[in-house]
Design a protein around this motif. Structure first.
Motif, mmCIF file in Angstrom:
data_model
loop_
_atom_site.group_PDB
_atom_site.id
_atom_site.type_symbol
_atom_site.label_atom_id
_atom_site.label_comp_id
_atom_site.label_asym_id
_atom_site.label_seq_id
_atom_site.Cartn_x
_atom_site.Cartn_y
_atom_site.Cartn_z
ATOM 1 N N LEU A 242 41.474 32.155 74.022
ATOM 2 C CA LEU A 242 42.134 30.997 73.403
ATOM 3 C C LEU A 242 43.095 31.450 72.314
ATOM 4 N N PHE A 243 42.619 32.285 71.387
ATOM 5 C CA PHE A 243 43.464 32.703 70.267
ATOM 6 C C PHE A 243 44.623 33.588 70.727
ATOM 7 N N SER A 244 44.328 34.555 71.595
ATOM 8 C CA SER A 244 45.392 35.469 72.030
ATOM 9 C C SER A 244 46.426 34.746 72.887
ATOM 10 N N LEU A 245 45.962 33.777 73.696
ATOM 11 C CA LEU A 245 46.897 33.054 74.554
ATOM 12 C C LEU A 245 47.673 31.983 73.806
ATOM 13 N N ILE A 246 47.104 31.447 72.723
ATOM 14 C CA ILE A 246 47.908 30.554 71.879
ATOM 15 C C ILE A 246 49.105 31.324 71.359
ATOM 16 N N ALA A 247 48.863 32.583 70.990
ATOM 17 C CA ALA A 247 49.965 33.436 70.525
ATOM 18 C C ALA A 247 50.999 33.640 71.627
ATOM 19 N N ALA A 376 45.398 26.797 75.434
ATOM 20 C CA ALA A 376 46.304 27.634 74.645
ATOM 21 C C ALA A 376 47.751 27.274 74.919
ATOM 22 N N SER A 377 48.059 27.009 76.191
ATOM 23 C CA SER A 377 49.420 26.615 76.558
ATOM 24 C C SER A 377 49.825 25.333 75.860
ATOM 25 N N ALA A 378 48.897 24.364 75.831
ATOM 26 C CA ALA A 378 49.205 23.076 75.200
ATOM 27 C C ALA A 378 49.229 23.174 73.688
ATOM 28 N N ILE A 379 48.212 23.851 73.111
ATOM 29 C CA ILE A 379 48.145 23.961 71.649
ATOM 30 C C ILE A 379 49.323 24.769 71.125
ATOM 31 N N GLY A 380 49.557 25.925 71.758
ATOM 32 C CA GLY A 380 50.672 26.759 71.329
ATOM 33 C C GLY A 380 51.996 26.042 71.462
ATOM 34 N N GLY A 381 52.196 25.400 72.616
ATOM 35 C CA GLY A 381 53.454 24.695 72.850
ATOM 36 C C GLY A 381 53.620 23.468 71.965
ATOM 37 N N SER A 382 52.540 22.672 71.838
ATOM 38 C CA SER A 382 52.647 21.428 71.075
ATOM 39 C C SER A 382 52.788 21.698 69.584
ATOM 40 N N ILE A 383 51.988 22.649 69.064
ATOM 41 C CA ILE A 383 52.120 22.991 67.643
ATOM 42 C C ILE A 383 53.511 23.565 67.374
ATOM 43 N N GLY A 384 53.959 24.419 68.294
ATOM 44 C CA GLY A 384 55.276 25.025 68.130
ATOM 45 C C GLY A 384 56.393 24.004 68.096
ATOM 46 N N LEU A 413 55.967 34.891 63.657
ATOM 47 C CA LEU A 413 54.909 35.096 62.665
ATOM 48 C C LEU A 413 53.623 34.337 63.001
ATOM 49 N N ILE A 414 53.724 33.103 63.468
ATOM 50 C CA ILE A 414 52.538 32.335 63.848
ATOM 51 C C ILE A 414 51.781 33.020 64.995
ATOM 52 N N PRO A 415 52.459 33.455 66.065
ATOM 53 C CA PRO A 415 51.745 34.192 67.116
ATOM 54 C C PRO A 415 51.060 35.463 66.604
ATOM 55 N N ALA A 416 51.683 36.161 65.653
ATOM 56 C CA ALA A 416 51.072 37.363 65.082
ATOM 57 C C ALA A 416 49.740 37.024 64.424
ATOM 58 N N ALA A 417 49.691 35.905 63.714
ATOM 59 C CA ALA A 417 48.457 35.484 63.052
ATOM 60 C C ALA A 417 47.356 35.191 64.064
ATOM 61 N N PHE A 418 47.701 34.542 65.185
ATOM 62 C CA PHE A 418 46.701 34.238 66.206
ATOM 63 C C PHE A 418 46.217 35.502 66.922
ATOM 64 N N MET A 419 47.083 36.488 67.067
ATOM 65 C CA MET A 419 46.652 37.759 67.647
ATOM 66 C C MET A 419 45.552 38.396 66.792
ATOM 67 N N LEU A 420 45.742 38.381 65.492
ATOM 68 C CA LEU A 420 44.740 38.943 64.588
ATOM 69 C C LEU A 420 43.457 38.106 64.597
ATOM 70 N N LEU A 421 43.594 36.805 64.751
ATOM 71 C CA LEU A 421 42.428 35.921 64.803
ATOM 72 C C LEU A 421 41.546 36.228 66.025
ATOM 73 N N SER A 422 42.161 36.746 67.092
ATOM 74 C CA SER A 422 41.416 37.091 68.308
ATOM 75 C C SER A 422 40.381 38.183 68.056
ATOM 76 N N LEU A 423 40.572 38.959 66.997
ATOM 77 C CA LEU A 423 39.658 40.062 66.705
ATOM 78 C C LEU A 423 38.276 39.572 66.283
ATOM 79 N N VAL A 424 38.176 38.355 65.760
ATOM 80 C CA VAL A 424 36.883 37.832 65.286
ATOM 81 C C VAL A 424 35.912 37.633 66.442
ATOM 82 N N PRO A 425 36.232 36.824 67.485
ATOM 83 C CA PRO A 425 35.294 36.699 68.610
ATOM 84 C C PRO A 425 35.138 38.007 69.387
ATOM 85 N N LEU A 426 36.169 38.849 69.388
ATOM 86 C CA LEU A 426 36.045 40.148 70.056
ATOM 87 C C LEU A 426 34.953 40.981 69.394
#
Length: 470
Positions: A242-247, A376-384, A413-426
């Motif tokens: 979810l987090f990596s694909l939102i990015a 992720a497609s919807a959240i990333g696209g809609s938020i964007g 920058l927003i996608p970069a933040a979500f990439m780092l967020l993916s590390l938590v569930p990983l």
């Protein structure tokens, strides 16, 4: 079960996602700009449509997976949905990029867009969930599961390369002008949809479901959903994706605005869209052989941190420095090699739950994780698109400095933040190679015992039948 999977089967499986990209990547890349710049919908309306559709998917996708895993046909459990769902998916994909005038009635346009987008998502779930679940039942060998998902991701990126290189030229050709028109979108989508059909059918005819539930017992839906929702490894995979694909999807759905309104270089759209996909395909091909040796979690960590660093650098790069933009865009593609890894972890999570509960919920498990893709497609696209609108974006107009800075923020920058967020569930993912091997050994032992029990029951029934006859 021990027979080695052929190269043709792996290639055909990869082409399945090539076909998917001809539909869903085009949707993810161009549908928002089609809605805002061609149909004339507001960014807020587009965001609401996407979020409503994904809220529906939260119910529809797991239910689709649960129904599929209970299906019993001569083609197997999942393959029939590819056979019958593919032509319907192609038709509705064209309808989603067809906008009747409705006499200029904006409400009618919003309803049409929402209805076709919702139906497109439903049909895509039917075909793509079944396609994805196949990798969990085509083999029980970890290395072959990784190879299938690597082939799939290579197909993903090659499909994206084709779209990146051909989409805009096709749009302009069918539009008969310097900017894409409604007719251009409809005709281009029709071409890509027609190309997808034979590729999905090649997948159907070349794949084989070799893993089946040992016992044909009826399992209540509520039991299946409980097994899935209490599967910690599966939930971790869901959040990782979810987090990596939102990015990824958030960037993909808005980067076209960056190229058109910030760089203002139509001539660079195709090469800049193609470059990361080409680099990702090559990177996956090179790194897939190291996944089992290095470890899935370590490889994903390298990928996510590297991607975040590159996207941050892109945010701060001067838009006049085209060479640096090209280099960083290529590096982003190289660091995106982790895409097949979380998907190969789904089979581990399915085995984990079966070992723990005795229930093999492969279809529902895959559908639950796959839901992260569409969310992720919807959240990333809609938020964007909402953020771009909040920064002052105006369709088909010269953008203010604030709007251009907002687009840069949303795209990089927003996608970069979500990439780092993916590390938590990983980090929280509890399985590793040793645990997975122990689980597989226990499952094999249980399968042998179950089949022996079934054989004894059949012998006993045969003896009883002869006694009755005598």
């Amino acid at each position: 079960m021990n027979q080695k999977m052929s190269l043709f089967t792996k290639i055909s499986y990869g082409l399945g996602d090539f076909a998917s990209q001809l539909i869903w990547t085009f949707v993810g890349t161009y549908l928002t700009v089609y809605y805002t710049d061609v149909v004339g919908l507001t960014p807020l309306a587009v965001s609401i449509i996407m979020l409503i559709a994904r809220a529906y998917d939260a119910v529809d996708d797991p239910l689709t997976g649960a129904i599929a895993e209970r299906t019993r046909t001569r083609f197997g459990r999942f393959r029939p949905y590819i056979l019958y769902g593919t032509p319907l998916l192609a038709i509705v994909n064209v309808l989603a990029f067809t906008s009747p005038a409705f006499g200029g009635n904006q409400t009618a346009k919003v309803i049409w867009a929402g209805a076709t987008y919702l139906l497109l998502g439903m049909l895509y779930s039917i075909v793509n969930l079944s396609y994805g679940a196949l990798s969990t039942v085509m083999t029980n060998k970890p290395e072959e599961i990784i190879q299938l998902n690597s082939a799939r991701m290579i197909g993903t990126n090659l499909g994206a390369v084709l779209l990146s290189g051909a989409a805009m030229p096709l749009l302009l050709k069918f539009s008969n002008g310097d900017a894409p028109t409604a007719q251009g979108y409809t005709m281009a989508v029709a071409v890509f949809s027609l190309l997808a059909i034979p590729l999905f059918y090649l997948l159907f005819f070349s794949s084989k479901e070799v893993i089946q539930p040992v016992k044909e017992e009826k399992i209540p839906f509520r039991t299946t959903f409980k097994v899935v929702l209490t599967n910690k490894p599966l939930i971790c995979i869901f959040m990782i994706m979810l987090f990596s694909l939102i990015a990824i999807f958030g960037r993909l759905g808005t980067v076209i605005y960056y190229y058109i309104y910030v760089l203002k270089r139509f001539d660079l759209i195709a090469p800049l869209m193609m470059l990361p996909s080409i680099c990702t395909a090559v990177s996956i091909l090179v790194t897939s052989r190291f996944v089992e040796k290095v470890g899935k979690k370590k490889m994903c960590t390298i990928s996510y941190i590297g991607s975040a660093a590159v996207l941050t650098a892109l945010f701060f790069t001067d838009i006049s420095n085209i060479t640096m933009l090209m280099i960083l865009t290529a590096l982003f593609g190289i660091f995106s090699f982790s895409a097949p890894i979380p998907m190969s972890m789904i089979a581990e999570a399915i085995d984990y739950a079966e070992d723990k509960t005795g229930v093999r919920a492969d279809g529902t498990s895959y559908a639950t994780v796959s839901l992260s893709t569409k969310m992720a497609s919807a959240i990333g696209g809609s938020i964007g698109i909402m953020m771009i609108g909040a920064f002052g974006y105006v369709a088909n107009a010269e953008q203010t400095l604030q709007a251009m800075n907002g687009i840069n923020l949303v795209v990089n920058l927003i996608p970069a933040a979500f990439m780092l967020l993916s590390l938590v569930p990983l980090y929280l993912y509890p399985l590793n190679q040793e645990k997975n091997e122990a689980i597989r050994n226990r499952l094999r032992s249980k399968e042998v015992t179950a089949r022996e029990e079934i054989a004894r029951e059949e012998v006993a029934r045969g003896v009883a039948a002869r006694e009755v006859t005598e």
